[in-house]
Structures are given as C-alpha cells and as structure tokens.
Design a protein around this motif. Structure first.
Motif, PDB file in Angstrom:
ATOM      1  N   ASP A  74      -9.545  13.750   1.324  1.00 21.26           N
ATOM      2  CA  ASP A  74     -11.000  13.689   1.460  1.00 21.26           C
ATOM      3  C   ASP A  74     -11.616  14.560   0.526  1.00 21.26           C
ATOM      4  OD1 ASP A  74     -13.706  14.035   2.101  1.00 21.26           O
ATOM      5  OD2 ASP A  74     -13.324  14.528   4.443  1.00 21.26           O
ATOM      6  N   GLU A  75     -12.556  13.749  -0.424  1.00 27.28           N
ATOM      7  CA  GLU A  75     -13.073  14.720  -1.501  1.00 27.28           C
ATOM      8  C   GLU A  75     -14.099  15.028  -1.387  1.00 27.28           C
ATOM      9  OE1 GLU A  75     -11.319  13.026  -5.545  1.00 27.28           O
ATOM     10  OE2 GLU A  75     -11.273  11.439  -4.138  1.00 27.28           O
ATOM     11  N   SER A  76     -14.793  14.498  -0.171  1.00 25.76           N
ATOM     12  CA  SER A  76     -16.620  14.915   0.189  1.00 25.76           C
ATOM     13  C   SER A  76     -17.005  16.470  -0.058  1.00 25.76           C
ATOM     14  CB  SER A  76     -16.952  14.258   1.426  1.00 25.76           C
ATOM     15  OG  SER A  76     -16.230  14.735   2.620  1.00 25.76           O
ATOM     16  N   HIS A  77     -16.031  17.350   0.033  1.00 21.87           N
ATOM     17  CA  HIS A  77     -16.414  18.552   0.170  1.00 21.87           C
ATOM     18  C   HIS A  77     -15.927  19.456  -1.184  1.00 21.87           C
ATOM     19  CE1 HIS A  77     -16.881  17.342   4.411  1.00 21.87           C
ATOM     20  NE2 HIS A  77     -17.802  18.312   4.490  1.00 21.87           N
ATOM     21  N   VAL A  78     -15.319  18.721  -1.886  1.00 23.43           N
ATOM     22  CA  VAL A  78     -14.887  19.427  -2.994  1.00 23.43           C
ATOM     23  C   VAL A  78     -16.053  20.284  -3.893  1.00 23.43           C
ATOM     24  CG1 VAL A  78     -13.718  19.035  -5.431  1.00 23.43           C
ATOM     25  CG2 VAL A  78     -13.065  17.775  -3.275  1.00 23.43           C
ATOM     26  N   LEU A  79     -15.555  21.463  -4.592  1.00 25.50           N
ATOM     27  CA  LEU A  79     -16.539  22.243  -5.155  1.00 25.50           C
ATOM     28  C   LEU A  79     -17.158  21.535  -6.137  1.00 25.50           C
ATOM     29  CD1 LEU A  79     -17.491  25.263  -5.011  1.00 25.50           C
ATOM     30  CD2 LEU A  79     -15.708  25.662  -6.956  1.00 25.50           C
ATOM     31  N   PRO A  80     -18.364  21.204  -6.427  1.00 34.18           N
ATOM     32  CA  PRO A  80     -18.846  20.245  -7.189  1.00 34.18           C
ATOM     33  C   PRO A  80     -18.527  20.588  -8.903  1.00 34.18           C
ATOM     34  CG  PRO A  80     -20.657  20.709  -5.950  1.00 34.18           C
ATOM     35  CD  PRO A  80     -19.528  21.675  -5.400  1.00 34.18           C
ATOM     36  N   MET A  81     -18.583  21.919  -9.410  1.00 37.93           N
ATOM     37  CA  MET A  81     -18.343  22.480 -10.462  1.00 37.93           C
ATOM     38  C   MET A  81     -16.981  22.108 -10.969  1.00 37.93           C
ATOM     39  SD  MET A  81     -20.431  24.478  -8.475  1.00 37.93           S
ATOM     40  CE  MET A  81     -19.669  26.184  -8.321  1.00 37.93           C
ATOM     41  N   LEU A  82     -16.030  21.894 -10.098  1.00 39.50           N
ATOM     42  CA  LEU A  82     -14.489  21.586 -10.196  1.00 39.50           C
ATOM     43  C   LEU A  82     -14.549  20.631 -11.461  1.00 39.50           C
ATOM     44  CD1 LEU A  82     -11.802  22.761  -9.605  1.00 39.50           C
ATOM     45  CD2 LEU A  82     -11.790  20.838  -7.846  1.00 39.50           C
ATOM     46  N   LYS A  83     -15.334  19.666 -11.223  1.00 33.01           N
ATOM     47  CA  LYS A  83     -14.942  18.372 -12.599  1.00 33.01           C
ATOM     48  C   LYS A  83     -15.275  18.903 -13.977  1.00 33.01           C
ATOM     49  CE  LYS A  83     -14.129  15.385  -9.123  1.00 33.01           C
ATOM     50  NZ  LYS A  83     -12.848  14.912  -8.952  1.00 33.01           N
ATOM     51  N   ALA A  84     -16.111  20.045 -13.996  1.00 25.78           N
ATOM     52  CA  ALA A  84     -16.462  20.340 -15.199  1.00 25.78           C
ATOM     53  C   ALA A  84     -15.403  21.450 -15.844  1.00 25.78           C
ATOM     54  CB  ALA A  84     -17.748  20.983 -15.291  1.00 25.78           C
ATOM     55  N   CYS A  85     -14.266  21.715 -15.046  1.00 23.18           N
ATOM     56  CA  CYS A  85     -13.491  22.720 -15.709  1.00 23.18           C
ATOM     57  C   CYS A  85     -12.286  22.087 -16.193  1.00 23.18           C
ATOM     58  CB  CYS A  85     -13.004  23.509 -14.148  1.00 23.18           C
ATOM     59  SG  CYS A  85     -14.211  24.375 -13.225  1.00 23.18           S
ATOM     60  N   ILE A 134     -14.828  30.232 -10.792  1.00 27.60           N
ATOM     61  CA  ILE A 134     -15.875  29.075 -10.780  1.00 27.60           C
ATOM     62  C   ILE A 134     -17.306  29.538 -10.625  1.00 27.60           C
ATOM     63  CG2 ILE A 134     -16.545  26.738 -10.118  1.00 27.60           C
ATOM     64  CD1 ILE A 134     -13.657  26.125  -9.962  1.00 27.60           C
ATOM     65  N   GLU A 135     -17.429  30.168  -9.177  1.00 20.73           N
ATOM     66  CA  GLU A 135     -18.628  30.525  -8.806  1.00 20.73           C
ATOM     67  C   GLU A 135     -19.389  31.676  -9.832  1.00 20.73           C
ATOM     68  OE1 GLU A 135     -17.745  31.479  -4.871  1.00 20.73           O
ATOM     69  OE2 GLU A 135     -18.208  29.456  -4.227  1.00 20.73           O
ATOM     70  N   LYS A 136     -18.567  32.417 -10.509  1.00 17.42           N
ATOM     71  CA  LYS A 136     -19.029  33.223 -11.384  1.00 17.42           C
ATOM     72  C   LYS A 136     -19.392  32.755 -12.778  1.00 17.42           C
ATOM     73  CE  LYS A 136     -17.156  37.641  -9.487  1.00 17.42           C
ATOM     74  NZ  LYS A 136     -16.745  37.229  -8.136  1.00 17.42           N
ATOM     75  N   ALA A 187      -8.428  25.141  -0.573  1.00 20.11           N
ATOM     76  CA  ALA A 187      -9.527  26.331  -0.949  1.00 20.11           C
ATOM     77  C   ALA A 187     -10.491  25.895  -1.928  1.00 20.11           C
ATOM     78  CB  ALA A 187      -8.752  27.321  -1.545  1.00 20.11           C
ATOM     79  N   LEU A 188     -10.300  24.513  -2.795  1.00 20.30           N
ATOM     80  CA  LEU A 188     -11.336  24.132  -3.619  1.00 20.30           C
ATOM     81  C   LEU A 188     -12.119  22.990  -2.946  1.00 20.30           C
ATOM     82  CD1 LEU A 188      -9.232  24.239  -6.702  1.00 20.30           C
ATOM     83  CD2 LEU A 188     -11.108  25.815  -6.075  1.00 20.30           C
ATOM     84  N   GLY A 189     -12.032  22.844  -1.621  1.00 24.76           N
ATOM     85  CA  GLY A 189     -12.629  21.897  -0.832  1.00 24.76           C
ATOM     86  C   GLY A 189     -12.038  20.485  -0.423  1.00 24.76           C
ATOM     87  N   TYR A 190     -10.880  20.182  -0.918  1.00 21.59           N
ATOM     88  CA  TYR A 190     -10.206  19.009  -0.543  1.00 21.59           C
ATOM     89  C   TYR A 190      -9.872  19.114   0.865  1.00 21.59           C
ATOM     90  CZ  TYR A 190      -9.614  17.373  -5.189  1.00 21.59           C
ATOM     91  OH  TYR A 190     -10.050  16.717  -6.372  1.00 21.59           O
ATOM     92  N   LYS A 191      -9.894  18.004   1.722  1.00 18.18           N
ATOM     93  CA  LYS A 191      -9.162  17.988   3.137  1.00 18.18           C
ATOM     94  C   LYS A 191      -8.189  16.872   3.255  1.00 18.18           C
ATOM     95  CE  LYS A 191     -13.410  19.422   5.063  1.00 18.18           C
ATOM     96  NZ  LYS A 191     -13.097  20.921   5.660  1.00 18.18           N
ATOM     97  N   PHE A 192      -7.020  17.375   3.753  1.00 17.64           N
ATOM     98  CA  PHE A 192      -5.911  16.290   3.925  1.00 17.64           C
ATOM     99  C   PHE A 192      -5.828  16.040   5.620  1.00 17.64           C
ATOM    100  CE2 PHE A 192      -5.232  18.823   0.415  1.00 17.64           C
ATOM    101  CZ  PHE A 192      -5.125  17.998  -0.614  1.00 17.64           C
ATOM    102  N   LEU A 193      -6.005  14.731   5.519  1.00 16.30           N
ATOM    103  CA  LEU A 193      -5.765  14.173   7.069  1.00 16.30           C
ATOM    104  C   LEU A 193      -4.739  13.249   7.391  1.00 16.30           C
ATOM    105  CD1 LEU A 193      -9.466  12.935   7.100  1.00 16.30           C
ATOM    106  CD2 LEU A 193      -8.742  15.200   7.297  1.00 16.30           C
ATOM    107  N   ASP A 194      -4.290  13.158   8.688  1.00 22.64           N
ATOM    108  CA  ASP A 194      -3.134  12.517   9.156  1.00 22.64           C
ATOM    109  C   ASP A 194      -3.567  11.063   9.423  1.00 22.64           C
ATOM    110  OD1 ASP A 194      -4.088  12.745  11.553  1.00 22.64           O
ATOM    111  OD2 ASP A 194      -2.609  14.056  12.615  1.00 22.64           O
ATOM    112  N   GLU A 195      -2.549  10.161  10.076  1.00 20.04           N
ATOM    113  CA  GLU A 195      -2.819   9.129  10.371  1.00 20.04           C
ATOM    114  C   GLU A 195      -3.974   8.795  11.333  1.00 20.04           C
ATOM    115  OE1 GLU A 195       0.479   6.945  11.444  1.00 20.04           O
ATOM    116  OE2 GLU A 195       1.425   6.844   9.359  1.00 20.04           O
ATOM    117  N   GLU A 196      -4.197   9.770  12.133  1.00 18.70           N
ATOM    118  CA  GLU A 196      -5.231   9.779  13.324  1.00 18.70           C
ATOM    119  C   GLU A 196      -6.539  10.460  12.978  1.00 18.70           C
ATOM    120  OE1 GLU A 196      -3.302  11.767  16.429  1.00 18.70           O
ATOM    121  OE2 GLU A 196      -1.941  10.215  17.017  1.00 18.70           O
ATOM    122  N   GLY A 197      -6.590  10.629  11.732  1.00 16.73           N
ATOM    123  CA  GLY A 197      -7.893  11.504  10.898  1.00 16.73           C
ATOM    124  C   GLY A 197      -7.983  12.893  11.318  1.00 16.73           C
ATOM    125  N   THR A 198      -6.847  13.474  11.507  1.00 21.81           N
ATOM    126  CA  THR A 198      -7.256  15.005  12.287  1.00 21.81           C
ATOM    127  C   THR A 198      -6.695  15.727  10.657  1.00 21.81           C
ATOM    128  OG1 THR A 198      -6.440  14.457  14.388  1.00 21.81           O
ATOM    129  CG2 THR A 198      -6.200  16.668  13.496  1.00 21.81           C
TER     130      THR A 198
END
Length: 379
Positions: free
Chosen positions: A175-186, A122-124, A148-159
């Motif tokens: 948590d989708e806030s750090h997902v690689l922006p270009m991913l949506k165009a793929c 993607i970065e290329k 690896a593409l930016g998703y984060k998965f949290l438990d009930e305590e937010g860890t």
C-alpha cells in the motif's frame, strides 16, 4: 616529506582517528620535519558518518528514532556543506551492537529507525542522501525503513503486517497511499561494499543472518521469505532486483532501496574518498599509509585498502598498509607497495585488541618503518 594517512578503524580496538594520531606520533618521532595529514576513513558501515563529517564542513543532526527492537534511542545523521545532502549511517539506528546478544533475531529486528532518520531529513528540506548500509542487525530487505516512510505491507487477508524479517513471507499487498509525498523528489546513493544477492547460496540470509542471531531454521525461513517478497516486487513494481550485485547487502537493504527508491549502489570507500576530496590530498605526497584490523584477500576487493590503492596507483604515490594481522593468502598484493603487521611477538586476539597495547605496537611499527626509510634516504 609529506605523508597522508587513510587508515580504517581496527574494529573493536581503535578508531581511524586514534590510529591516525598514533601513526603521526610514530612518524614524527623519526622525521620531525615530516608533514602528516589524516583522512579519516570507513568502508560504508559503522563509522562512515564520523569519517565523512570529520573531513568536511557540515553539521550533525540528532533525533529520536527506534532501534532494531523498536525501542526509542537517540541517533545522528550528517548534513554536508552543500546544504542539500544528508549522510545516513544505517548502523546508527539498525546496527548489530544496538541489540543485546541474547535478543538478536533477524526475524524480529527492523530497519524502521533508518527510515525515521531519512524522514527527519526530508522534513527538514534535504533531498539528496548518501546511505551507508553496513553493520546491520536486520534481514528485512529495508521494509522497516519503508514503513517509516509511509509504506504499508498487508497479508492475504488485508491485515497490516508488523516488523522484521518474518513479514517477508507474508506480504501480499503493498500500500503506497500514505507514502511521504516528498520521497519521490529524493535521490539516494547507497554505500555498499559487498556483492551478495537477495536470496540463495550467496544471498543475504545464507551468508549473514547467522551473524545476526539466526539459527539454521530461521535462515531457511528468511531465505524463503526473501524469494516470496522479491516475486511480489516483480508483480507490483515490475522490478527484478533480487540478483543485482549488492542487492543482498545489509539483509536485503540494497535491493529494497533499489526497488522502492531507485537507489544507486556504489562502493562505500569510493563514495567516502570522493566526499573527502582524497585525490587532492595526493598532490606532492611522498607516501600514503592505509590499513585495517585484518588484511586479507577481501581487503583488496572493494574495501578501504582497495579503494585507497586504486587512487594511489593513478596518482603514482607509494602505498604502505598496516594491519593487526595479515592473512597468509596475501603473497601478492598488487597496488600496495608493502604490507606490515603491527604484531611483534605471539599473543591472543584479546591481548592484541587491548587499546594501550595496540597503541604501543602501532607506534613501534611505524618508527621502525620510518627508521628504515631514513637510513636509505641518507645513505
């Protein structure tokens, strides 16, 4: 005489390329005037990348990624000649052979490295992906790839959770806030040759986790974790992919990619045959030879043999299949004109898989087949 070869590897013994060379030598020993062309074939798992790239113009890219145990390794992916499509082979970064036997445990193994391959592409600048998902060491529903593409998965305590199939049962927040922006165009097309679902008696853990190092307790835990995770998918994304055919492929990777990436699942052999322009090879062809290490009922249900057979029937080209062994269940094999085992006398599997012996057996079998053909053609 024009013969087209489209034979899968004899896994653990010989590659598609090696088998094609042996078969061609056997043919030409009898029919010196024969024209033989080889299409290197795989079913979407290990060897898919090489099979496609051997048949088309393109380039191989090498990059550093993490293996299933999060150790650094070198892996490859391909870029097709269209300049926009990347070919990712899951087994390059998350394949079972990458994990030593004593360390195989799908609670801990991750698909993170597969995501790193995608991210590098993607970065290329590449935006279309063909992803082969066979031969995995994992049962994490593709969560490592998404991490690896930016998703984060949290438990009930937010860890933030770590890696592997063990996190399935713990996911509370995505948590989708750090997902690689270009991913949506793929765009993602997944090469998949099984119809397993994500959980249950026909699910990823129950059917395949044992092959990846899980004991009965681990299998039950992974299955329960998959149920929990797919419920969270429905609640967060409104997507119910758990019972889609193929969603359980590669430890739930099929379903994970459908949910997160809107991926389309297709039979791996159909993708490969399209990419290599197989139908064009059938023009004015006398005979096609296909096969794989063991030919059984599954071979005729979405595998290499099935895909090649369908194309040959449409083109009206006879098809012969060679196998290291042929299951007794295959008394009828519609779409394949003849099945031949290369075995000539009793031997153990270990003996049969010795490369020099396999080479000799393949060449001998092919010579006998074409001697018979020549006898009838000159009668």
């Amino acid at each position: 005489m024009k013969v087209v070869l489209a034979i899968d590897s004899f896994k653990g013994c010989a590659s598609s390329q090696e088998l094609s060379a042996w078969i061609e030598e056997g043919i030409c020993a009898v029919y010196q005037e024969a024209t033989v062309s080889a299409c290197y074939i795989a079913d979407g798992g290990e060897g898919m990348l090489e099979a496609i790239m051997q048949n088309v113009k393109g380039q191989i890219v090498t990059c550093n990624v993490h293996d299933p145990l999060m150790k650094r390794i070198s892996a490859q992916y391909g870029i097709l000649e269209d300049g926009v499509t990347a070919v990712i082979e899951m087994a390059q970064a998350a394949g079972l052979p990458l994990v030593p036997y004593e360390k195989r445990n799908p609670l801990f193994t991750t698909t993170f490295g597969v995501g790193e391959l995608v991210k590098d592409a993607i970065e290329k600048g590449y935006r279309k992906f063909i992803v082969g998902i066979g031969g995995s060491a994992t049962n994490d529903a593709g969560l490592g790839m998404m991490q690896a593409l930016g998703y984060k998965f949290l438990d009930e305590e937010g860890t933030e959770l770590g890696y592997g199939g063990e996190i399935l049962e713990k996911i509370n927040t995505i948590d989708e806030s750090h997902v690689l922006p270009m991913l949506k165009a793929c765009e993602f097309v997944v090469a998949c040759d099984v119809d397993n679902v994500m959980y249950g008696s026909h699910g990823s853990a129950q059917i395949y986790a044992g092959q990846k190092g899980a004991d009965s307790a681990m299998i039950e835990r992974l299955d329960a974790g998959m149920i929990h995770f797919t419920q969270r998918l429905k609640e967060v994304f409104g997507k119910d992919v758990a019972l889609n055919a193929g969603s359980g492929a590669a430890g739930g990777m099929g379903g994970g990619m459908q949910a997160f990436l809107d991926a389309t699942l297709r039979l791996g052999i159909e993708i490969i045959l399209d990419q290599i322009g197989f139908d064009a090879h059938l023009t004015d062809t006398t005979l096609v030879i296909t096969g794989e290490g063991r030919i059984d009922r599954q071979s005729l249900m979405g595998k290499v043999l099935s895909g090649v057979s369908n194309r040959c029937q449409k083109a009206g080209v006879p098809l012969i299949a060679l196998g290291g062994g042929i299951a007794d269940e295959l008394e009828d094999h519609e779409g394949v004109d003849a099945l031949f085992s290369i075995m000539r006398y009793p031997m153990s599997l270990e003996e049969a898989m010795e490369k020099p012996r396999a080479e000799k057996l393949v060449k001998q079998s092919v010579k006998e087949i074409f001697r018979l053909m020549k006898t009838f053609n000159t009668a």
